[in-house]
Design an enzyme around this catalytic site. Structure first.
Site, PDB file in Angstrom:
ATOM      1  N   GLY A  55       0.831  -1.197   0.000  1.00 52.66           N
ATOM      2  CA  GLY A  55       0.000   0.000   0.000  1.00 52.66           C
ATOM      3  C   GLY A  55       0.863   1.243   0.000  1.00 52.66           C
ATOM      4  N   LYS A  56       0.828   1.963   1.099  1.00 49.04           N
ATOM      5  CA  LYS A  56       1.565   3.220   1.260  1.00 49.04           C
ATOM      6  C   LYS A  56       1.179   4.226   0.176  1.00 49.04           C
ATOM      7  CE  LYS A  56       5.425   1.001   1.236  1.00 49.04           C
ATOM      8  NZ  LYS A  56       6.825   0.630   1.171  1.00 49.04           N
ATOM      9  N   HIS A  57      -0.129   4.344  -0.068  1.00 50.19           N
ATOM     10  CA  HIS A  57      -0.618   5.302  -1.057  1.00 50.19           C
ATOM     11  C   HIS A  57      -2.103   5.565  -0.837  1.00 50.19           C
ATOM     12  CE1 HIS A  57      -1.469   1.395  -3.071  1.00 50.19           C
ATOM     13  NE2 HIS A  57      -2.554   2.022  -3.488  1.00 50.19           N
ATOM     14  N   ALA A  58      -2.615   6.506  -1.591  1.00 49.43           N
ATOM     15  CA  ALA A  58      -4.047   6.808  -1.640  1.00 49.43           C
ATOM     16  C   ALA A  58      -4.421   6.943  -3.107  1.00 49.43           C
ATOM     17  CB  ALA A  58      -4.352   8.102  -0.891  1.00 49.43           C
TER      18      ALA A  58
END
Length: 142
Positions: A55-58
């Site tokens: 992940g580590k995102h939007a």
């Protein structure tokens, strides 16, 4: 599953039919169980459970629902104001990852498998991969 407190999220519970020795069947249907049309499905497996971080995102517009179909993991959510950690371990319970929601998956158990249903095809321009840029984007949308 605990109550979701971050914005642009929620819980999805799929029908789960247990057939004695013949296993369990979970059913996912677009616009019935999943609150959008599904254009992409992907899964993540073979994780190094002690060190992997995903992940580590939007996303700017993409909507997704994430499930843990085997094992467990921690899902960290951040809407720019509120933060929440959700332990994912039930194969028929998913969490909605709406737009403007920073998400990170970590603390994977051995043999963990994640399944994601997404509202659109892959588009790199929809990703926000820098946390400070995410915070600025969220401020601009409010």
């Amino acid at each position: 599953m605990q109550k979701i407190i971050v914005q642009n999220s929620g819980i999805v519970t799929l029908k789960r039919i247990i057939d004695e020795r013949d296993g369990a069947l979970c059913i996912m249907e677009a616009r019935r169980d999943i609150p959008f049309d599904i254009k992409r499905v992907y899964y993540i497996n073979n994780l190094e459970h002690q060190s992997s971080i995903r992940g580590k995102h939007a996303h700017k517009t993409l909507r997704q629902v994430i499930f843990c179909i085997n094992g467990s993991f921690m899902l960290s959510l951040d809407d720019g104001t509120n933060r929440q950690d959700v332990l994912m371990w039930k194969d028929n319970e998913g969490v909605i990852l709406g737009p403007c929601l920073w998400h990170t998956m970590h603390s994977f158990s051995s043999g963990c498998v994640l399944l994601v249903a997404a509202s659109d095809y892959y588009d790199e321009s929809d990703y926000i991969r820098n946390y400070d840029a995410f915070l600025q984007y969220v401020k601009g949308t409010k």
